[in-house]
Scaffold this motif. Structure first.
Motif, PDB file in Angstrom:
ATOM      1  N   VAL A  81       0.855  -1.194   0.000  1.00  0.00           N
ATOM      2  CA  VAL A  81       0.000   0.000   0.000  1.00  0.00           C
ATOM      3  C   VAL A  81       0.888   1.241   0.000  1.00  0.00           C
ATOM      4  CG1 VAL A  81      -1.827   1.281   1.182  1.00  0.00           C
ATOM      5  CG2 VAL A  81      -1.813  -1.223   1.259  1.00  0.00           C
ATOM      6  N   LEU A  82       0.625   2.145  -0.922  1.00  0.00           N
ATOM      7  CA  LEU A  82       1.384   3.397  -1.025  1.00  0.00           C
ATOM      8  C   LEU A  82       0.413   4.565  -0.977  1.00  0.00           C
ATOM      9  CD1 LEU A  82       4.042   4.952  -1.567  1.00  0.00           C
ATOM     10  CD2 LEU A  82       3.561   4.686  -4.016  1.00  0.00           C
ATOM     11  N   VAL A  83       0.671   5.528  -0.072  1.00  0.00           N
ATOM     12  CA  VAL A  83      -0.186   6.702   0.087  1.00  0.00           C
ATOM     13  C   VAL A  83       0.607   7.948  -0.274  1.00  0.00           C
ATOM     14  CG1 VAL A  83      -1.613   8.048   1.670  1.00  0.00           C
ATOM     15  CG2 VAL A  83      -1.498   5.556   1.920  1.00  0.00           C
ATOM     16  N   ARG A  84       0.039   8.778  -1.119  1.00  0.00           N
ATOM     17  CA  ARG A  84       0.663  10.046  -1.511  1.00  0.00           C
ATOM     18  C   ARG A  84      -0.352  11.169  -1.313  1.00  0.00           C
ATOM     19  NH1 ARG A  84       2.440   9.550  -7.482  1.00  0.00           N
ATOM     20  NH2 ARG A  84       3.397  11.568  -6.985  1.00  0.00           N
ATOM     21  N   LYS A  85       0.137  12.315  -0.803  1.00  0.00           N
ATOM     22  CA  LYS A  85      -0.735  13.463  -0.563  1.00  0.00           C
ATOM     23  C   LYS A  85      -0.077  14.726  -1.107  1.00  0.00           C
ATOM     24  CE  LYS A  85      -2.558  11.578   3.815  1.00  0.00           C
ATOM     25  NZ  LYS A  85      -2.721  11.848   5.271  1.00  0.00           N
ATOM     26  N   PHE A  86      -0.943  15.669  -1.515  1.00  0.00           N
ATOM     27  CA  PHE A  86      -0.421  16.949  -2.002  1.00  0.00           C
ATOM     28  C   PHE A  86      -1.451  18.031  -1.694  1.00  0.00           C
ATOM     29  CE2 PHE A  86       0.153  20.230  -5.286  1.00  0.00           C
ATOM     30  CZ  PHE A  86       1.480  20.554  -5.028  1.00  0.00           C
ATOM     31  N   LEU A  87      -0.979  19.090  -1.034  1.00  0.00           N
ATOM     32  CA  LEU A  87      -1.837  20.213  -0.652  1.00  0.00           C
ATOM     33  C   LEU A  87      -1.376  21.466  -1.392  1.00  0.00           C
ATOM     34  CD1 LEU A  87      -4.045  21.457   1.245  1.00  0.00           C
ATOM     35  CD2 LEU A  87      -2.189  21.896   2.879  1.00  0.00           C
ATOM     36  N   HIS A  88      -2.315  22.164  -1.997  1.00  0.00           N
ATOM     37  CA  HIS A  88      -1.976  23.433  -2.640  1.00  0.00           C
ATOM     38  C   HIS A  88      -3.169  24.393  -2.523  1.00  0.00           C
ATOM     39  CE1 HIS A  88      -4.237  21.398  -5.805  1.00  0.00           C
ATOM     40  NE2 HIS A  88      -4.411  22.573  -6.390  1.00  0.00           N
TER      41      HIS A  88
END
Length: 239
Positions: free
Chosen positions: A96-103
């Motif tokens: 399981v791979l989790v990626r997040k990005f906030l802009h």
């Protein structure tokens, strides 16, 4: 008057006392060359096919709010449910791979996240995807599975096809020996002369379907081996 008698004689040189010893030494140093055994050389081929054994699915989550906390909390709650669902179905953390990005754009904060899950059980994959769509509905996007091969799968396929080629060569040699009235001895030499693989991408839209369904690709491996055997007579003596 009698004719005189002539006698001719040849005086040989004295024999060399070391000559016999030298001859013995020379004979001892000359290796004895055994006759070469009769041999039978055959080739064997095999071709095996194996489907892909892994699939990855991406689940995308997004949120747009006026505050950072609202955007991140909304996404985090859904990610927590996704992780709980895959763990409940026996998926390991390393799969399981989790990626997040906030802009931010103007007055809005956008949080985008992606959870990539790798499955080895395709039935379990279909079940997990259906549960996520039922529980989270339009708040998530579940992508189509991407199929691929693990290194273990391809290595196992290569070993199987090589072993099958060896078995076919042995059976061919045994059949030839029976025709000749002989039996096979031990193999003297085994050489894998060729090994190749072809990865086939199956047609995604089968049976005229308007919505293409993901199909499982397959890999075909081919092996050719050459084996040299001793030939033995029916008493077991090598010819």
């Amino acid at each position: 008057m009698d004719q005189p008698t002539c006698v001719f004689a040849t005086v040989l040189p004295a024999p060399d006392p070391d000559l016999k010893e030298k001859r013995l030494v020379t004979d001892r140093r000359t290796p004895h060359v055994a006759p070469r055994a009769r041999e039978l050389q055959v080739t064997g081929t095999a071709e095996l096919r194996s489907p892909a054994d892994r699939a990855s699915v991406r689940v995308c989550v997004s949120s747009s709010k006026e505050s950072v906390n609202e955007a991140t909390d909304s996404v985090s709650r859904r990610i927590d449910y996704i992780l709980q669902c895959v763990r409940t179905h026996g998926i390991n953390n390393e799969d399981v791979l989790v990626r997040k990005f906030l802009h931010r754009e103007e007055d809005q904060y956008h949080m985008n996240a992606e959870v990539t899950v790798t499955f080895s059980d395709f039935t379990k994959m279909e079940l997990v995807c259906r549960l996520l769509l039922e529980k989270l509905d339009k708040s998530v996007i579940v992508g189509l599975p991407q199929y691929f091969y693990s290194p273990e799968c391809l290595n196992h396929l290569r070993r199987r096809v090589c072993a099958s080629a060896v078995e076919n060569a042995k059976q061919k040699a045994s059949d030839m020996g029976q025709i000749l009235g002989q039996t096979l001895g031990s193999p003297l030499l085994i050489v894998e002369e060729e090994m190749r693989e072809v990865h086939n991408e199956n047609n995604a839209s089968e049976h005229g379907s308007l919505t293409p369904l993901p199909s499982i690709p397959s890999s075909t491996a081919f092996s050719r081996v050459s084996i040299t055997f001793n030939i033995r007579d029916r008493t077991g003596k090598t010819l």
